[in-house]
Design a protein around this motif. Structure first.
Motif, PDB file in Angstrom:
ATOM      1  N   TYR A 103      64.955  56.482  69.599  1.00 18.58           N
ATOM      2  CA  TYR A 103      63.826  55.750  70.185  1.00 18.58           C
ATOM      3  C   TYR A 103      64.181  54.283  70.405  1.00 18.58           C
ATOM      4  O   TYR A 103      63.932  53.726  71.475  1.00 18.58           O
ATOM      5  CB  TYR A 103      62.604  55.868  69.272  1.00 18.58           C
ATOM      6  CG  TYR A 103      61.410  55.100  69.789  1.00 18.58           C
ATOM      7  CD1 TYR A 103      60.616  55.621  70.808  1.00 18.58           C
ATOM      8  CD2 TYR A 103      61.089  53.848  69.272  1.00 18.58           C
ATOM      9  CE1 TYR A 103      59.533  54.918  71.304  1.00 18.58           C
ATOM     10  CE2 TYR A 103      60.009  53.135  69.759  1.00 18.58           C
ATOM     11  CZ  TYR A 103      59.233  53.678  70.774  1.00 18.58           C
ATOM     12  OH  TYR A 103      58.175  52.967  71.261  1.00 18.58           O
ATOM     13  N   TRP A 106      67.281  54.154  73.212  1.00 22.57           N
ATOM     14  CA  TRP A 106      67.099  54.448  74.637  1.00 22.57           C
ATOM     15  C   TRP A 106      65.753  55.060  74.988  1.00 22.57           C
ATOM     16  O   TRP A 106      65.253  54.865  76.101  1.00 22.57           O
ATOM     17  CB  TRP A 106      68.198  55.385  75.133  1.00 22.57           C
ATOM     18  CG  TRP A 106      68.173  56.744  74.496  1.00 22.57           C
ATOM     19  CD1 TRP A 106      68.797  57.119  73.354  1.00 22.57           C
ATOM     20  CD2 TRP A 106      67.491  57.913  74.967  1.00 22.57           C
ATOM     21  NE1 TRP A 106      68.546  58.443  73.068  1.00 22.57           N
ATOM     22  CE2 TRP A 106      67.756  58.962  74.041  1.00 22.57           C
ATOM     23  CE3 TRP A 106      66.688  58.184  76.068  1.00 22.57           C
ATOM     24  CZ2 TRP A 106      67.238  60.238  74.186  1.00 22.57           C
ATOM     25  CZ3 TRP A 106      66.172  59.468  76.224  1.00 22.57           C
ATOM     26  CH2 TRP A 106      66.454  60.475  75.298  1.00 22.57           C
ATOM     27  N   LEU A 107      65.127  55.778  74.055  1.00 22.37           N
ATOM     28  CA  LEU A 107      63.908  56.492  74.405  1.00 22.37           C
ATOM     29  C   LEU A 107      62.752  55.527  74.686  1.00 22.37           C
ATOM     30  O   LEU A 107      61.949  55.754  75.599  1.00 22.37           O
ATOM     31  CB  LEU A 107      63.539  57.465  73.292  1.00 22.37           C
ATOM     32  CG  LEU A 107      62.453  58.503  73.596  1.00 22.37           C
ATOM     33  CD1 LEU A 107      62.784  59.277  74.858  1.00 22.37           C
ATOM     34  CD2 LEU A 107      62.306  59.459  72.410  1.00 22.37           C
ATOM     35  N   ASP A 109      63.006  52.512  75.912  1.00 20.76           N
ATOM     36  CA  ASP A 109      63.247  51.959  77.250  1.00 20.76           C
ATOM     37  C   ASP A 109      62.973  52.996  78.330  1.00 20.76           C
ATOM     38  O   ASP A 109      62.496  52.657  79.424  1.00 20.76           O
ATOM     39  CB  ASP A 109      64.693  51.470  77.357  1.00 20.76           C
ATOM     40  CG  ASP A 109      64.962  50.255  76.487  1.00 20.76           C
ATOM     41  OD1 ASP A 109      64.006  49.521  76.179  1.00 20.76           O
ATOM     42  OD2 ASP A 109      66.134  50.055  76.104  1.00 20.76           O
ATOM     43  N   ALA A 110      63.271  54.265  78.034  1.00 17.13           N
ATOM     44  CA  ALA A 110      62.998  55.327  79.003  1.00 17.13           C
ATOM     45  C   ALA A 110      61.504  55.446  79.278  1.00 17.13           C
ATOM     46  O   ALA A 110      61.086  55.646  80.424  1.00 17.13           O
ATOM     47  CB  ALA A 110      63.557  56.653  78.495  1.00 17.13           C
ATOM     48  N   ARG A 113      60.553  52.790  81.688  1.00 22.00           N
ATOM     49  CA  ARG A 113      60.999  53.130  83.042  1.00 22.00           C
ATOM     50  C   ARG A 113      60.097  54.176  83.671  1.00 22.00           C
ATOM     51  O   ARG A 113      59.761  54.089  84.870  1.00 22.00           O
ATOM     52  CB  ARG A 113      62.453  53.625  83.022  1.00 22.00           C
ATOM     53  CG  ARG A 113      63.474  52.539  82.707  1.00 22.00           C
ATOM     54  CD  ARG A 113      64.876  52.993  83.070  1.00 22.00           C
ATOM     55  NE  ARG A 113      65.273  54.175  82.325  1.00 22.00           N
ATOM     56  CZ  ARG A 113      65.876  54.150  81.136  1.00 22.00           C
ATOM     57  NH1 ARG A 113      66.141  52.975  80.561  1.00 22.00           N
ATOM     58  NH2 ARG A 113      66.229  55.263  80.524  1.00 22.00           N
ATOM     59  N   TRP A 114      59.690  55.181  82.898  1.00 24.35           N
ATOM     60  CA  TRP A 114      58.780  56.193  83.425  1.00 24.35           C
ATOM     61  C   TRP A 114      57.425  55.583  83.786  1.00 24.35           C
ATOM     62  O   TRP A 114      56.818  55.962  84.788  1.00 24.35           O
ATOM     63  CB  TRP A 114      58.602  57.309  82.397  1.00 24.35           C
ATOM     64  CG  TRP A 114      59.871  58.050  82.091  1.00 24.35           C
ATOM     65  CD1 TRP A 114      60.963  58.197  82.896  1.00 24.35           C
ATOM     66  CD2 TRP A 114      60.184  58.736  80.870  1.00 24.35           C
ATOM     67  NE1 TRP A 114      61.944  58.916  82.264  1.00 24.35           N
ATOM     68  CE2 TRP A 114      61.500  59.266  81.023  1.00 24.35           C
ATOM     69  CE3 TRP A 114      59.510  58.941  79.675  1.00 24.35           C
ATOM     70  CZ2 TRP A 114      62.120  60.006  80.024  1.00 24.35           C
ATOM     71  CZ3 TRP A 114      60.128  59.675  78.676  1.00 24.35           C
ATOM     72  CH2 TRP A 114      61.419  60.200  78.840  1.00 24.35           C
ATOM     73  N   TRP A 189      52.950  58.695  78.681  1.00 27.15           N
ATOM     74  CA  TRP A 189      54.347  58.999  78.362  1.00 27.15           C
ATOM     75  C   TRP A 189      54.602  58.921  76.865  1.00 27.15           C
ATOM     76  O   TRP A 189      55.395  59.696  76.318  1.00 27.15           O
ATOM     77  CB  TRP A 189      55.282  58.061  79.137  1.00 27.15           C
ATOM     78  CG  TRP A 189      55.115  58.233  80.606  1.00 27.15           C
ATOM     79  CD1 TRP A 189      54.488  57.380  81.477  1.00 27.15           C
ATOM     80  CD2 TRP A 189      55.539  59.355  81.388  1.00 27.15           C
ATOM     81  NE1 TRP A 189      54.496  57.903  82.748  1.00 27.15           N
ATOM     82  CE2 TRP A 189      55.143  59.113  82.727  1.00 27.15           C
ATOM     83  CE3 TRP A 189      56.214  60.540  81.095  1.00 27.15           C
ATOM     84  CZ2 TRP A 189      55.400  60.014  83.753  1.00 27.15           C
ATOM     85  CZ3 TRP A 189      56.474  61.434  82.122  1.00 27.15           C
ATOM     86  CH2 TRP A 189      56.070  61.162  83.425  1.00 27.15           C
TER      87      TRP A 189
END
Length: 244
Positions: A103, A106-107, A109-110, A113-114, A189
Protein backbone atom coordinates in the motif's frame (compact mmCIF):
# COMPACT_ATOMS: atom_id res chain seq x y z
CA UNK A 1 -32.83 -32.24 4.03
CA UNK A 2 -31.90 -30.49 7.24
CA UNK A 3 -32.62 -26.77 7.17
CA UNK A 4 -29.97 -24.28 8.21
CA UNK A 5 -31.08 -21.43 10.39
CA UNK A 6 -30.44 -17.95 8.97
CA UNK A 7 -27.84 -15.78 10.67
CA UNK A 8 -29.27 -13.85 13.61
CA UNK A 9 -30.60 -10.41 12.77
CA UNK A 10 -27.95 -8.91 15.02
CA UNK A 11 -25.30 -9.80 12.43
CA UNK A 12 -26.95 -7.63 9.80
CA UNK A 13 -27.48 -4.86 12.33
CA UNK A 14 -23.78 -4.80 13.14
CA UNK A 15 -22.62 -5.11 9.54
CA UNK A 16 -24.65 -2.12 8.39
CA UNK A 17 -24.26 -0.09 11.58
CA UNK A 18 -20.68 0.91 10.75
CA UNK A 19 -21.35 2.69 7.42
CA UNK A 20 -24.46 4.32 8.89
CA UNK A 21 -22.52 5.52 11.94
CA UNK A 22 -19.98 7.15 9.64
CA UNK A 23 -22.78 8.98 7.84
CA UNK A 24 -24.30 10.09 11.13
CA UNK A 25 -20.90 11.24 12.36
CA UNK A 26 -20.30 13.35 9.27
CA UNK A 27 -23.79 14.84 9.46
CA UNK A 28 -23.42 15.55 13.18
CA UNK A 29 -20.06 17.27 12.65
CA UNK A 30 -21.54 19.39 9.86
CA UNK A 31 -24.55 20.38 11.99
CA UNK A 32 -22.36 21.31 14.96
CA UNK A 33 -20.08 23.43 12.82
CA UNK A 34 -23.08 25.10 11.21
CA UNK A 35 -24.54 25.84 14.64
CA UNK A 36 -21.32 27.66 15.46
CA UNK A 37 -21.89 29.96 12.51
CA UNK A 38 -19.44 28.41 10.09
CA UNK A 39 -20.22 28.98 6.42
CA UNK A 40 -21.17 25.95 4.27
CA UNK A 41 -17.99 26.21 2.19
CA UNK A 42 -15.88 26.26 5.35
CA UNK A 43 -17.81 23.29 6.76
CA UNK A 44 -17.04 21.29 3.61
CA UNK A 45 -13.33 21.97 4.16
CA UNK A 46 -13.39 21.39 7.91
CA UNK A 47 -15.35 18.13 8.20
CA UNK A 48 -12.79 15.96 6.34
CA UNK A 49 -10.14 17.20 8.78
CA UNK A 50 -12.28 15.80 11.61
CA UNK A 51 -12.21 12.30 10.12
CA UNK A 52 -9.88 10.87 12.84
CA UNK A 53 -12.32 12.06 15.52
CA UNK A 54 -15.28 10.70 13.58
CA UNK A 55 -13.47 7.39 13.10
CA UNK A 56 -12.77 7.16 16.83
CA UNK A 57 -16.42 7.81 17.64
CA UNK A 58 -17.68 5.30 15.07
CA UNK A 59 -15.41 2.52 16.31
CA UNK A 60 -16.25 3.25 19.94
CA UNK A 61 -20.00 3.05 19.30
CA UNK A 62 -19.59 0.02 17.05
CA UNK A 63 -17.60 -1.71 19.77
CA UNK A 64 -20.34 -1.03 22.31
CA UNK A 65 -22.98 -2.38 19.91
CA UNK A 66 -20.83 -5.45 19.36
CA UNK A 67 -20.68 -6.11 23.09
CA UNK A 68 -24.45 -5.69 23.39
CA UNK A 69 -25.35 -7.90 20.43
CA UNK A 70 -22.59 -10.52 20.50
CA UNK A 71 -21.34 -10.27 24.07
CA UNK A 72 -21.98 -13.92 24.89
CA UNK A 73 -19.90 -15.00 21.87
CA UNK A 74 -16.88 -12.78 22.49
CA UNK A 75 -15.01 -15.14 24.86
CA UNK A 76 -15.22 -17.90 22.27
CA UNK A 77 -14.10 -15.58 19.48
CA UNK A 78 -10.96 -14.57 21.36
CA UNK A 79 -10.24 -17.94 22.99
CA UNK A 80 -6.63 -19.09 22.61
CA UNK A 81 -7.18 -22.09 20.35
CA UNK A 82 -3.94 -23.97 20.83
CA UNK A 83 -0.22 -24.32 20.33
CA UNK A 84 -0.34 -23.20 16.71
CA UNK A 85 -1.83 -19.80 17.57
CA UNK A 86 1.56 -18.10 17.86
CA UNK A 87 2.54 -19.43 14.44
CA UNK A 88 -0.77 -18.27 12.99
CA UNK A 89 -0.32 -14.81 14.50
CA UNK A 90 3.21 -14.55 13.11
CA UNK A 91 2.04 -15.57 9.64
CA UNK A 92 -0.76 -13.03 9.91
CA UNK A 93 1.64 -10.29 11.00
CA UNK A 94 3.90 -11.08 8.05
CA UNK A 95 0.98 -10.98 5.62
CA UNK A 96 -0.19 -7.67 7.08
CA UNK A 97 3.29 -6.20 6.76
CA UNK A 98 3.50 -7.23 3.10
CA UNK A 99 0.10 -5.67 2.42
CA UNK A 100 1.15 -2.48 4.21
CA UNK A 101 4.38 -2.23 2.23
CA UNK A 102 2.42 -2.77 -0.99
CA UNK A 103 0.00 0.00 0.00
CA UNK A 104 2.74 2.44 0.95
CA UNK A 105 4.90 1.48 -2.01
CA UNK A 106 2.42 1.56 -4.89
CA UNK A 107 -1.19 0.71 -4.06
CA UNK A 108 -1.92 4.06 -2.41
CA UNK A 109 -0.56 5.88 -5.45
CA UNK A 110 -2.55 3.55 -7.71
CA UNK A 111 -5.76 4.56 -5.92
CA UNK A 112 -4.95 8.22 -6.59
CA UNK A 113 -4.34 7.48 -10.26
CA UNK A 114 -7.64 5.62 -10.54
CA UNK A 115 -9.41 8.53 -8.87
CA UNK A 116 -7.88 10.96 -11.34
CA UNK A 117 -8.57 8.82 -14.38
CA UNK A 118 -11.98 7.33 -13.59
CA UNK A 119 -13.36 9.75 -11.00
CA UNK A 120 -14.52 9.35 -7.43
CA UNK A 121 -16.86 11.02 -4.94
CA UNK A 122 -13.90 12.23 -2.85
CA UNK A 123 -10.98 14.35 -4.11
CA UNK A 124 -7.99 12.32 -5.35
CA UNK A 125 -5.37 11.77 -2.67
CA UNK A 126 -7.54 13.18 0.12
CA UNK A 127 -7.54 10.15 2.44
CA UNK A 128 -4.02 10.34 3.88
CA UNK A 129 -4.00 14.11 4.63
CA UNK A 130 -7.35 13.94 6.43
CA UNK A 131 -6.33 10.93 8.52
CA UNK A 132 -2.96 12.42 9.47
CA UNK A 133 -4.47 15.76 10.50
CA UNK A 134 -4.94 14.63 14.14
CA UNK A 135 -2.25 12.02 14.42
CA UNK A 136 -2.80 11.20 18.11
CA UNK A 137 -6.52 10.56 17.64
CA UNK A 138 -5.73 8.60 14.50
CA UNK A 139 -3.42 6.33 16.54
CA UNK A 140 -6.17 5.64 19.09
CA UNK A 141 -8.72 4.90 16.39
CA UNK A 142 -6.70 3.13 13.72
CA UNK A 143 -4.11 1.22 15.75
CA UNK A 144 -5.77 0.49 19.09
CA UNK A 145 -9.46 0.20 18.19
CA UNK A 146 -9.82 -0.65 14.50
CA UNK A 147 -8.07 -4.06 14.42
CA UNK A 148 -9.79 -5.16 17.63
CA UNK A 149 -13.33 -4.02 16.81
CA UNK A 150 -13.28 -4.80 13.10
CA UNK A 151 -11.72 -8.25 13.36
CA UNK A 152 -14.07 -9.21 16.18
CA UNK A 153 -17.06 -8.16 14.07
CA UNK A 154 -16.19 -9.05 10.48
CA UNK A 155 -14.02 -12.14 10.88
CA UNK A 156 -14.65 -13.40 14.41
CA UNK A 157 -18.42 -12.96 14.58
CA UNK A 158 -19.95 -12.41 11.14
CA UNK A 159 -17.81 -14.63 8.91
CA UNK A 160 -18.54 -17.95 10.68
CA UNK A 161 -22.28 -17.22 10.85
CA UNK A 162 -22.49 -16.13 7.22
CA UNK A 163 -20.39 -19.11 6.10
CA UNK A 164 -22.61 -21.55 7.99
CA UNK A 165 -25.65 -20.16 6.21
CA UNK A 166 -24.38 -19.36 2.72
CA UNK A 167 -21.15 -21.35 2.36
CA UNK A 168 -17.54 -20.33 2.89
CA UNK A 169 -17.07 -18.48 -0.42
CA UNK A 170 -20.24 -16.44 0.01
CA UNK A 171 -19.44 -15.80 3.67
CA UNK A 172 -16.04 -14.42 2.75
CA UNK A 173 -17.55 -12.30 -0.02
CA UNK A 174 -20.35 -10.88 2.14
CA UNK A 175 -18.14 -10.11 5.12
CA UNK A 176 -15.49 -8.54 2.87
CA UNK A 177 -18.02 -6.36 1.04
CA UNK A 178 -19.45 -5.13 4.34
CA UNK A 179 -15.92 -4.52 5.61
CA UNK A 180 -15.24 -2.43 2.52
CA UNK A 181 -18.45 -0.45 2.97
CA UNK A 182 -17.33 0.51 6.46
CA UNK A 183 -14.62 2.55 4.71
CA UNK A 184 -16.95 4.31 2.24
CA UNK A 185 -15.77 7.76 3.37
CA UNK A 186 -12.45 7.06 1.62
CA UNK A 187 -14.05 6.83 -1.82
CA UNK A 188 -15.09 4.05 -4.16
CA UNK A 189 -11.56 2.91 -5.02
CA UNK A 190 -10.57 2.80 -1.38
CA UNK A 191 -13.68 0.74 -0.66
CA UNK A 192 -12.84 -1.72 -3.43
CA UNK A 193 -9.23 -2.13 -2.33
CA UNK A 194 -10.28 -2.52 1.29
CA UNK A 195 -12.98 -5.08 0.47
CA UNK A 196 -11.15 -7.17 -2.11
CA UNK A 197 -7.52 -7.08 -0.99
CA UNK A 198 -7.57 -6.38 2.77
CA UNK A 199 -10.93 -8.01 3.49
CA UNK A 200 -10.09 -11.00 1.32
CA UNK A 201 -6.72 -11.46 3.00
CA UNK A 202 -8.12 -11.21 6.54
CA UNK A 203 -10.96 -13.61 5.73
CA UNK A 204 -8.56 -16.08 4.14
CA UNK A 205 -6.35 -15.96 7.22
CA UNK A 206 -9.36 -16.68 9.42
CA UNK A 207 -10.42 -19.59 7.21
CA UNK A 208 -6.87 -20.98 7.21
CA UNK A 209 -6.19 -20.64 10.94
CA UNK A 210 -9.69 -21.20 12.31
CA UNK A 211 -9.43 -18.25 14.70
CA UNK A 212 -9.38 -14.47 14.80
CA UNK A 213 -5.76 -14.20 15.94
CA UNK A 214 -4.15 -14.44 12.50
CA UNK A 215 -6.35 -11.77 10.83
CA UNK A 216 -6.05 -9.59 13.94
CA UNK A 217 -2.25 -9.73 13.76
CA UNK A 218 -2.38 -8.92 10.04
CA UNK A 219 -4.77 -6.03 10.56
CA UNK A 220 -2.74 -4.66 13.47
CA UNK A 221 0.53 -4.80 11.52
CA UNK A 222 -1.10 -3.17 8.50
CA UNK A 223 -2.47 -0.33 10.59
CA UNK A 224 0.76 0.17 12.55
CA UNK A 225 2.71 0.64 9.32
CA UNK A 226 -0.09 2.78 7.88
CA UNK A 227 0.04 4.96 11.01
CA UNK A 228 3.81 5.30 10.72
CA UNK A 229 3.40 6.36 7.09
CA UNK A 230 0.72 8.91 8.04
CA UNK A 231 2.86 10.20 10.92
CA UNK A 232 5.87 10.68 8.65
CA UNK A 233 3.71 12.39 6.04
CA UNK A 234 2.29 14.68 8.71
CA UNK A 235 5.76 15.53 10.02
CA UNK A 236 7.03 16.20 6.50
CA UNK A 237 4.06 18.48 5.77
CA UNK A 238 4.64 20.40 9.02
CA UNK A 239 8.35 20.81 8.32
CA UNK A 240 7.63 21.90 4.78
CA UNK A 241 5.09 24.40 6.02
CA UNK A 242 7.53 25.76 8.57
CA UNK A 243 10.26 25.99 5.95
CA UNK A 244 7.97 27.85 3.56
Amino acid sequence: MQSIDPPPSGVWLLLFAGPLLFLLGIVAASVLLGARGMAPAAIAERVPLLMPQILLGVLSVLGLLLMLVAGADLPGIWAWPGAHTVKHALVGAGAGALLALAYVGWLGDAIVRWQQRFGDYVPPGSVLPTLSGSIGVFFLANVLLAPLVEETLYRGYALPLLSDRFGMAAGIALSSVCFGLLHWAGGIWYVLVTAIIAGGLFAALHAWSGSVWAPYAAHLMLNVIEFHHAWRSSATAMNGGAGG
